[in-house]
Design a protein around this motif. Structure first.
Motif, mmCIF file in Angstrom:
data_model
loop_
_atom_site.group_PDB
_atom_site.id
_atom_site.type_symbol
_atom_site.label_atom_id
_atom_site.label_comp_id
_atom_site.label_asym_id
_atom_site.label_seq_id
_atom_site.Cartn_x
_atom_site.Cartn_y
_atom_site.Cartn_z
ATOM 1 N N ILE A 27 0.868 25.729 -32.015
ATOM 2 C CA ILE A 27 0.471 26.716 -33.031
ATOM 3 C C ILE A 27 0.384 28.082 -32.374
ATOM 4 O O ILE A 27 -0.412 28.294 -31.455
ATOM 5 C CB ILE A 27 -0.879 26.353 -33.685
ATOM 6 N N ALA B 134 3.454 31.326 -31.758
ATOM 7 C CA ALA B 134 4.663 31.502 -30.940
ATOM 8 C C ALA B 134 4.650 32.903 -30.334
ATOM 9 O O ALA B 134 5.603 33.655 -30.444
ATOM 10 C CB ALA B 134 5.921 31.267 -31.772
ATOM 11 N N GLY B 135 3.513 33.247 -29.693
ATOM 12 C CA GLY B 135 3.424 34.511 -28.961
ATOM 13 C C GLY B 135 3.867 34.263 -27.522
ATOM 14 O O GLY B 135 4.647 33.355 -27.253
ATOM 15 N N VAL C 291 2.270 33.047 -24.886
ATOM 16 C CA VAL C 291 1.901 31.754 -24.322
ATOM 17 C C VAL C 291 2.530 30.609 -25.109
ATOM 18 O O VAL C 291 3.111 29.684 -24.537
ATOM 19 C CB VAL C 291 0.361 31.629 -24.276
ATOM 20 N N VAL D 163 4.742 26.383 -34.562
ATOM 21 C CA VAL D 163 4.294 26.825 -35.883
ATOM 22 C C VAL D 163 3.751 28.236 -35.739
ATOM 23 O O VAL D 163 2.816 28.462 -34.958
ATOM 24 C CB VAL D 163 3.194 25.893 -36.429
ATOM 25 N N GLU D 164 4.342 29.171 -36.455
ATOM 26 C CA GLU D 164 3.960 30.574 -36.306
ATOM 27 C C GLU D 164 3.707 31.154 -37.691
ATOM 28 O O GLU D 164 4.516 30.990 -38.598
ATOM 29 C CB GLU D 164 5.089 31.315 -35.567
ATOM 30 N N ASP E 24 3.626 34.252 -38.550
ATOM 31 C CA ASP E 24 4.442 35.434 -38.809
ATOM 32 C C ASP E 24 5.885 34.997 -39.158
ATOM 33 O O ASP E 24 6.671 34.623 -38.275
ATOM 34 C CB ASP E 24 4.413 36.324 -37.559
ATOM 35 N N LYS F 276 8.860 36.540 -37.363
ATOM 36 C CA LYS F 276 9.070 35.994 -36.015
ATOM 37 C C LYS F 276 9.835 34.675 -36.096
ATOM 38 O O LYS F 276 10.757 34.417 -35.324
ATOM 39 C CB LYS F 276 7.707 35.751 -35.372
ATOM 40 N N ALA G 83 -2.345 27.943 -29.471
ATOM 41 C CA ALA G 83 -2.005 29.027 -28.530
ATOM 42 C C ALA G 83 -2.014 30.364 -29.266
ATOM 43 O O ALA G 83 -1.110 31.177 -29.122
ATOM 44 C CB ALA G 83 -0.639 28.758 -27.893
ATOM 45 N N GLU H 90 -6.704 24.247 -40.184
ATOM 46 C CA GLU H 90 -5.388 23.768 -40.633
ATOM 47 C C GLU H 90 -5.086 22.391 -40.043
ATOM 48 O O GLU H 90 -4.561 21.511 -40.715
ATOM 49 C CB GLU H 90 -4.297 24.760 -40.215
ATOM 50 N N GLU I 148 -4.145 28.374 -19.927
ATOM 51 C CA GLU I 148 -2.840 28.748 -19.381
ATOM 52 C C GLU I 148 -3.019 29.844 -18.330
ATOM 53 O O GLU I 148 -3.789 30.770 -18.526
ATOM 54 C CB GLU I 148 -1.932 29.236 -20.521
ATOM 55 N N LEU J 68 -0.167 31.367 -16.800
ATOM 56 C CA LEU J 68 1.115 32.045 -16.542
ATOM 57 C C LEU J 68 0.948 33.554 -16.481
ATOM 58 O O LEU J 68 0.037 34.123 -17.080
ATOM 59 C CB LEU J 68 2.148 31.677 -17.610
ATOM 60 N N LYS K 240 -10.853 29.079 -16.417
ATOM 61 C CA LYS K 240 -9.933 30.139 -16.862
ATOM 62 C C LYS K 240 -10.585 31.519 -16.744
ATOM 63 O O LYS K 240 -10.016 32.460 -16.191
ATOM 64 C CB LYS K 240 -9.493 29.863 -18.305
ATOM 65 N N CYS L 146 -4.826 40.041 -20.811
ATOM 66 C CA CYS L 146 -5.880 39.100 -20.405
ATOM 67 C C CYS L 146 -7.050 39.738 -19.663
ATOM 68 O O CYS L 146 -8.188 39.617 -20.112
ATOM 69 C CB CYS L 146 -5.268 38.002 -19.542
ATOM 70 N N LYS M 63 -9.715 41.969 -21.641
ATOM 71 C CA LYS M 63 -10.513 41.270 -22.663
ATOM 72 C C LYS M 63 -11.327 40.123 -22.052
ATOM 73 O O LYS M 63 -12.439 39.860 -22.489
ATOM 74 C CB LYS M 63 -9.617 40.786 -23.806
ATOM 75 N N ARG N 266 -0.215 45.791 -24.213
ATOM 76 C CA ARG N 266 -1.644 45.600 -24.484
ATOM 77 C C ARG N 266 -2.492 46.134 -23.324
ATOM 78 O O ARG N 266 -2.306 45.746 -22.177
ATOM 79 C CB ARG N 266 -1.941 44.115 -24.738
HETATM 80 P P1 NAD Z 1 0.018 36.607 -28.885
HETATM 81 O O1 NAD Z 1 -0.763 37.534 -29.718
HETATM 82 O O2 NAD Z 1 1.237 37.084 -28.177
HETATM 83 O O3 NAD Z 1 0.444 35.332 -29.726
HETATM 84 C C1 NAD Z 1 -0.385 34.683 -30.651
HETATM 85 C C2 NAD Z 1 0.502 34.227 -31.808
HETATM 86 O O4 NAD Z 1 -0.246 33.342 -32.639
HETATM 87 C C3 NAD Z 1 0.958 35.373 -32.702
HETATM 88 O O5 NAD Z 1 2.365 35.334 -32.814
HETATM 89 C C4 NAD Z 1 0.275 35.098 -34.038
HETATM 90 O O6 NAD Z 1 1.041 35.511 -35.153
HETATM 91 C C5 NAD Z 1 0.142 33.592 -33.991
HETATM 92 N N1 NAD Z 1 -0.901 33.016 -34.847
HETATM 93 C C6 NAD Z 1 -2.163 33.435 -35.066
HETATM 94 N N2 NAD Z 1 -2.805 32.599 -35.904
HETATM 95 C C7 NAD Z 1 -1.933 31.614 -36.230
HETATM 96 C C8 NAD Z 1 -1.993 30.444 -37.034
HETATM 97 N N3 NAD Z 1 -3.119 30.095 -37.685
HETATM 98 N N4 NAD Z 1 -0.893 29.685 -37.155
HETATM 99 C C9 NAD Z 1 0.238 30.000 -36.501
HETATM 100 N N5 NAD Z 1 0.367 31.085 -35.713
HETATM 101 C C10 NAD Z 1 -0.716 31.875 -35.559
HETATM 102 O O7 NAD Z 1 -1.035 36.034 -27.811
HETATM 103 P P2 NAD Z 1 -0.711 35.460 -26.353
HETATM 104 O O8 NAD Z 1 -0.555 36.555 -25.384
HETATM 105 O O9 NAD Z 1 0.326 34.411 -26.467
HETATM 106 O O10 NAD Z 1 -2.102 34.777 -26.014
HETATM 107 C C11 NAD Z 1 -2.516 33.589 -26.630
HETATM 108 C C12 NAD Z 1 -3.725 33.061 -25.895
HETATM 109 O O11 NAD Z 1 -3.371 32.720 -24.554
HETATM 110 C C13 NAD Z 1 -4.862 34.073 -25.769
HETATM 111 O O12 NAD Z 1 -6.081 33.392 -25.851
HETATM 112 C C14 NAD Z 1 -4.673 34.641 -24.379
HETATM 113 O O13 NAD Z 1 -5.879 35.116 -23.817
HETATM 114 C C15 NAD Z 1 -4.170 33.441 -23.614
HETATM 115 N N6 NAD Z 1 -3.350 33.754 -22.441
HETATM 116 C C16 NAD Z 1 -2.412 34.743 -22.502
HETATM 117 C C17 NAD Z 1 -1.618 35.001 -21.389
HETATM 118 C C18 NAD Z 1 -0.582 36.103 -21.403
HETATM 119 O O14 NAD Z 1 -0.092 36.455 -20.328
HETATM 120 N N7 NAD Z 1 -0.228 36.666 -22.538
HETATM 121 C C19 NAD Z 1 -1.754 34.233 -20.229
HETATM 122 C C20 NAD Z 1 -2.693 33.209 -20.222
HETATM 123 C C21 NAD Z 1 -3.480 32.973 -21.338
#
Ligand code: NAD
Length: 524
Positions: free
Chosen positions: A91, A93-94, A96, A114-115, A117, A120, A168, A191, A236, A238, A292, A348, A351, A416
């Motif tokens: 869940i 597709a950002g 992570v 599952v995204e 948006d 996307k 995710a 959900e 995660e 990464l 984490k 990361c 925040k 960000r």
């Molecule tokens: P992101 O904002 O890039 O992606 C999140 C995605 O989730 C978005 O595309 C959003 O539309 C979607 N979304 C939100 N609610 C939803 C739902 N109910 N159903 C389906 N899709 C939904 O965020 P990210 O950077 O991938 O980070 C995700 C998590 O991982 C955060 O908690 C972050 O702290 C953590 N994290 C991020 C990184 C990084 O480098 N970006 C690394 C490690 C951990």
């Protein structure tokens, strides 16, 4: 006692399993894939008791009998072992979710992302990856073509019969308060509660406060029987820019799990990493959540520490690069994350440091060290703007300043909390006209930086500028022809906030070269 592996995909020992290739963009769901249909049969329990784990023989790999790509296999005790396939829903597709989903599919698992948006999802179905991450487009396309990776907006269709549903979604800072905004995680949990029909592992991959897994469990249990699911923490680690390598060959995988069935499912999912010698750390859910935050905050502290040492070096005439090298050779300290710069940014560290201070304060165990580092890092970005103004003779009013690099770090288009988002407006407020270039971040940066002129390449950006500033250390800036850089500028002033150029060469070329922590005033 229930079969600990019930619901887990287990193919027959007989090798007659042909995996179909779902055309890219096809509607995900069981009906589209022979693999899914097989999964469905097994999940009903009719054949499960007779089945053991499926090991692919060498001749099956690449023959159409094994899944089209079985990237991990080893020869042990006279047998070839391979991947036991799982059905996974991701869940979000950002950064992570997409990287994790694509890598898990590349391990051979069947993954549905599952995204929420829809734009996307449309773009991903058409093979266009909406973020810049080296190697990600290729990985997504290959696994889509192989029928192992699909995209949808509907959890209802995708979630039924999954072995594991990963969460995710984003956990941004709550404005003013600073703690993690858990809205998206809780929505996802609600959900999930509506779709699970048989034992499903709910994996929280988002970075969440300690105890968040309990709340996810409570929310799901409002609608689903408690014996039908288990909530696991699997944070995660990464790094954007090296995300695929980090996911496939991690320093460690951390799994916070307190349910034996869930532990087995997680073991299967990460078996390719374990087979490859990657350490898997099993712990309690709360410890996993804490690992984490503690890891991110520790790294942020290292960066902030060396930034402060760099400032001191500038006062006392030492070179911070030699200091980093000298202390980093000590195993107890380590060389990584000791590069001074304009302060940390990204999706990361800012925040997560804030969220941990809030968590600690709420728990009546304030972490003053971390509170201080948040404050020091915020102020540093403003201080960098002042450093640029000073290098320009004390004023940038009416001057054209060329900014090289806008993203919070190279090899990503992520803006960000990028330091540029503070530095550029500060320069504008001081009267500068800012022209900027970034190799991959222009699309994401443009809406965030009003009043900035954007250039198509580094030399166009530098042309006629009164000073150049390196904010992000993209490799292409390291490779610039420095004589041409000087000839392009109206005044030979270079403020290098990432220490990418050799001081001697810059001086020999006649630059006023100001960097970070290298000799008095950062001028060598
Ligand atoms: P992101 O904002 O890039 O992606 C999140 C995605 O989730 C978005 O595309 C959003 O539309 C979607 N979304 C939100 N609610 C939803 C739902 N109910 N159903 C389906 N899709 C939904 O965020 P990210 O950077 O991938 O980070 C995700 C998590 O991982 C955060 O908690 C972050 O702290 C953590 N994290 C991020 C990184 C990084 O480098 N970006 C690394 C490690 C951990």
């Amino acid at each position: 006692m229930a079969d600990p592996l019930s619901g887990v995909y287990k193919a027959r020992q007989s090798p007659r399993v042909v995996v179909s290739r779902t055309p890219s963009g096809a509607r995900p769901g069981r009906a589209n894939s022979a693999l899914s249909q097989r999964f469905e049969r097994i999940a009903t329990g009719r054949t499960a008791s007779r089945q053991g784990p499926r090991y692919w023989r060498p001749e099956e790999i690449g023959s159409g009998v094994a899944p089209p790509c079985v990237p991990w296999r080893r020869y042990a005790g006279g047998n070839w072992t391979g991947v036991r396939l799982m059905r996974i829903v991701m869940i979000g597709a950002g950064y992570v979710g997409l990287v994790s989903g694509a890598c898990l599919a590349d391990f051979g698992h069947e993954v549905v992302c599952v995204e929420v948006d829809a734009t996307k999802v449309d773009s991903l179905r058409e093979g266009r990856v909406p973020i810049y991450e080296p190697g990600l487009s290729e990985l997504v396309l290959a696994n889509q073509a192989a029928g192992r990776l699909t995209f949808t907006t509907s959890l209802k269709a995708a979630g039924r019969g999954a072995n594991a549903i990963f969460i995710a979604v984003g956990t941004p800072s709550l404005a003013e308060i600073g703690s993690a905004d858990m809205r998206f995680v809780h929505d996802a949990a609600r959900e999930i509660a509506g779709v699970i029909e048989e034992f499903t592992v709910v994996v929280v991959k988002s970075t969440v406060p300690i105890g968040a897994g309990d709340e996810v469990e409570r929310i799901i249990a409002e609608r689903a029987p408690r014996d039908r699911f288990a909530v696991v923490s699997n944070p995660e680690f990464l790094r954007e820019g090296a995300a695929i390598e980090d996911f496939k060959r991690p320093d460690r995988v951390v799994i916070g799990v307190e349910d034996d069935r869930a532990r087995e499912v997680m073991r299967e999912i990460y078996q390719p990493i374990e087979s490859n010698g990657g350490p898997i750390v099993y712990t309690s859910r709360r410890s996993s959540e804490m690992i984490k935050y503690a890891a991110n905050v520790f790294l942020a502290m290292k960066v902030t520490f060396i930034n402060e040492i760099a400032d001191l070096c500038e006062r006392l005439g030492a070179d911070v690069l030699d200091v980093s090298h000298g202390i980093g050779l000590d195993d107890r300290i380590g060389r990584r994350f000791l590069n001074p710069g304009p302060g940390f940014g990204g999706s990361c560290f800012p925040k997560d440091t804030l969220a941990l201070t809030k968590l600690a304060a709420d728990a009546k165990a304030p972490i003053r060290l971390v509170e201080t580092l948040v404050d020091v890092n915020d102020k540093r970005k403003t201080a960098m703007a002042a450093k640029i103004v000073a290098a320009c003779g004390g004023s940038v009013a009416g001057k054209r300043i060329a900014v090289l690099g806008l993203t919070y770090k190279p090899k990503t288009d992520d803006m960000r909390d990028a330091p540029s988002l503070v530095i550029v407006p500060e320069l504008q407020a001081a009267g500068a006209r800012v022209v900027a270039y970034d190799p991959e971040g222009l699309r994401t940066a443009k809406p965030l930086l009003p009043g900035v002129e954007f250039a198509d390449n580094a030399y166009a950006c530098l042309k006629g500028a009164d000073a150049a500033v390196v904010v992000t250390e993209w490799d292409e800036f390291r490779a610039l022809d420095l004589a041409r850089v000087k000839a392009s500028l109206a005044a030979p002033i270079m403020v290098d906030l990432r220490n990418i150029y050799p001081i001697k060469a810059m001086k020999a070329l006649g630059f006023r070269y100001v960097c970070v922590g290298r000799g008095f005033g950062g001028e060598g």
